[in-house]
Design a protein around this motif. Structure first.
Motif, short mmCIF file in Angstrom:
data_model
loop_
_atom_site.label_atom_id
_atom_site.label_comp_id
_atom_site.label_asym_id
_atom_site.label_seq_id
_atom_site.Cartn_x
_atom_site.Cartn_y
_atom_site.Cartn_z
N VAL A 1 48.24 56.37 61.53
CA VAL A 1 48.98 56.99 60.43
C VAL A 1 48.01 57.84 59.62
CG1 VAL A 1 50.71 55.15 60.29
CG2 VAL A 1 48.69 55.05 58.82
N HIS A 2 48.56 58.83 58.96
CA HIS A 2 47.80 59.71 58.08
C HIS A 2 48.10 59.24 56.67
CE1 HIS A 2 46.62 63.43 56.03
NE2 HIS A 2 45.91 63.69 57.12
N GLY A 3 47.10 58.73 55.97
CA GLY A 3 47.39 58.26 54.62
C GLY A 3 46.25 57.51 53.97
N ASP A 4 46.61 56.70 52.99
CA ASP A 4 45.69 55.96 52.13
C ASP A 4 45.73 54.49 52.51
OD1 ASP A 4 44.44 54.62 50.05
OD2 ASP A 4 45.49 55.73 48.46
N ILE A 5 44.63 53.97 53.01
CA ILE A 5 44.58 52.59 53.49
C ILE A 5 44.84 51.58 52.37
CG2 ILE A 5 42.09 52.20 53.21
CD1 ILE A 5 42.26 50.87 56.08
N THR A 6 44.58 51.96 51.12
CA THR A 6 44.79 51.02 50.02
C THR A 6 46.28 50.76 49.76
OG1 THR A 6 44.79 52.68 48.23
CG2 THR A 6 42.65 51.75 48.89
N ARG A 7 47.14 51.55 50.36
CA ARG A 7 48.59 51.39 50.18
C ARG A 7 49.27 50.70 51.37
NH1 ARG A 7 50.72 55.80 46.31
NH2 ARG A 7 48.80 56.41 45.30
N MET A 8 48.49 50.32 52.35
CA MET A 8 49.06 49.73 53.57
C MET A 8 49.58 48.31 53.30
SD MET A 8 48.94 52.01 55.95
CE MET A 8 49.31 51.00 57.38
N GLU A 9 50.80 48.07 53.75
CA GLU A 9 51.41 46.74 53.63
C GLU A 9 51.23 46.01 54.95
OE1 GLU A 9 55.36 47.00 52.06
OE2 GLU A 9 54.70 48.23 50.36
N VAL A 10 50.03 45.46 55.12
CA VAL A 10 49.64 44.71 56.31
C VAL A 10 48.99 43.41 55.85
CG1 VAL A 10 49.34 46.76 57.78
CG2 VAL A 10 47.42 45.97 56.37
N ASP A 11 48.70 42.52 56.78
CA ASP A 11 48.05 41.26 56.41
C ASP A 11 46.62 41.48 55.93
OD1 ASP A 11 50.35 39.86 57.09
OD2 ASP A 11 49.66 39.45 59.13
N ALA A 12 45.92 42.44 56.51
CA ALA A 12 44.55 42.75 56.07
C ALA A 12 44.24 44.21 56.33
CB ALA A 12 43.53 41.88 56.80
N ILE A 13 43.50 44.80 55.41
CA ILE A 13 42.92 46.12 55.66
C ILE A 13 41.43 45.90 55.89
CG2 ILE A 13 44.66 47.39 54.36
CD1 ILE A 13 42.55 47.74 52.11
N VAL A 14 40.85 46.79 56.66
CA VAL A 14 39.42 46.73 56.91
C VAL A 14 38.75 47.75 56.00
CG1 VAL A 14 37.58 47.04 58.63
CG2 VAL A 14 39.75 45.94 59.28
N ASN A 15 37.66 47.33 55.41
CA ASN A 15 36.86 48.19 54.54
C ASN A 15 35.62 48.63 55.31
OD1 ASN A 15 35.58 49.45 52.41
ND2 ASN A 15 34.86 47.55 51.49
N ALA A 16 35.32 49.91 55.26
CA ALA A 16 34.05 50.42 55.82
C ALA A 16 32.99 50.16 54.76
CB ALA A 16 34.18 51.91 56.13
N ALA A 17 32.46 48.94 54.79
CA ALA A 17 31.56 48.46 53.74
C ALA A 17 30.10 48.80 54.04
CB ALA A 17 31.71 46.94 53.61
N ASN A 18 29.27 48.61 53.02
CA ASN A 18 27.82 48.66 53.24
C ASN A 18 27.32 47.22 53.26
OD1 ASN A 18 27.06 47.86 50.45
ND2 ASN A 18 27.94 49.85 49.93
N SER A 19 26.11 47.03 53.72
CA SER A 19 25.59 45.67 53.91
C SER A 19 25.45 44.90 52.60
CB SER A 19 24.26 45.69 54.66
OG SER A 19 23.31 46.44 53.93
N GLY A 20 25.36 45.60 51.47
CA GLY A 20 25.25 44.93 50.18
C GLY A 20 26.57 44.40 49.65
N LEU A 21 27.69 44.88 50.17
CA LEU A 21 29.04 44.43 49.80
C LEU A 21 29.41 44.69 48.34
CD1 LEU A 21 29.23 40.99 51.67
CD2 LEU A 21 30.16 43.19 52.42
N LEU A 22 28.71 45.60 47.68
CA LEU A 22 28.99 45.82 46.26
C LEU A 22 29.69 47.14 45.98
CD1 LEU A 22 25.80 44.31 44.59
CD2 LEU A 22 28.04 43.27 44.94
N GLY A 23 30.47 47.60 46.92
CA GLY A 23 31.21 48.84 46.72
C GLY A 23 30.32 50.04 46.99
N GLY A 24 30.92 51.20 46.94
CA GLY A 24 30.19 52.43 47.21
C GLY A 24 31.15 53.59 47.07
#
Length: 178
Positions: A9-32
């Protein structure tokens, strides 16, 4: 997974109504920046608090690995934070590390008996992974991991930009995934 269901889908992952979304995180886990910043921003302080607990317990999350937290204020009750590699030209095991981030996300989702999961385009933003190569790795790794994840019914690749959306549509269409 019986009757494989992959979609894009073309869109915003923060709006997905699923059981879990995956975050492309950094190793520090403190956002970015990018999707990581968007997920932390939309999900509120509960996600950051859960990430801090993980950091205190294990010191972050290594490249190629994944951890799970609450989804906070997001429609998705869980966020799986997967750490993809920074692209350094292809000679530092980047392909295997990217595949591992996708496989470990599927493994965590299956361990938590989740049914639906949405992925962003891991490592293709500021981490500079070539988009076509990343799409091929993502689709192959997800397909491989789904063979052992019988609880998962639907995996969605969520593309924020037109280029990745076209790539995933082409790739999944060629494989009969759409």
């Amino acid at each position: 997974m019986a009757g494989e269901h992959l979609q894009v889908v073309h869109g915003d992952i923060t709006r997905m109504e699923v059981d879990a979304i995956v975050n492309a995180a950094n190793s520090g886990l403190l956002g970015g920046g990018g999707v990581d910043g968007a997920i932390h921003g939309a999900g509120g302080p509960a996600i950051m608090a859960a990430c801090r607990e993980i950091r205190e317990r294990q010191g972050g999350c290594p490249t190629g690995e994944a951890v799970i937290t609450t989804g906070g204020l997001l429609p998705a009750p869980y966020v799986i934070h997967a750490v993809g590699p920074v692209w350094r030209g292809g000679g530092e095991n980047e392909d295997a590390l990217l595949a591992s981030a996708y496989r470990n996300s599927i493994r965590l989702a299956a361990e938590h008996r989740l049914r639906t999961l949405a992925f962003p385009n891991i490592s293709t933003g500021v981490y500079g992974f070539p988009r076509e190569r990343a799409a091929d790795i993502a689709i192959a790794a997800v397909r491989q991991a789904l063979a052992e994840a019988d609880t998962i019914e639907q995996v969605t690749f969520v593309c924020f930009d037109d280029e990745n959306y076209r790539l995933y549509r082409e790739r999944l269409g060629a494989f009969g995934g759409l």
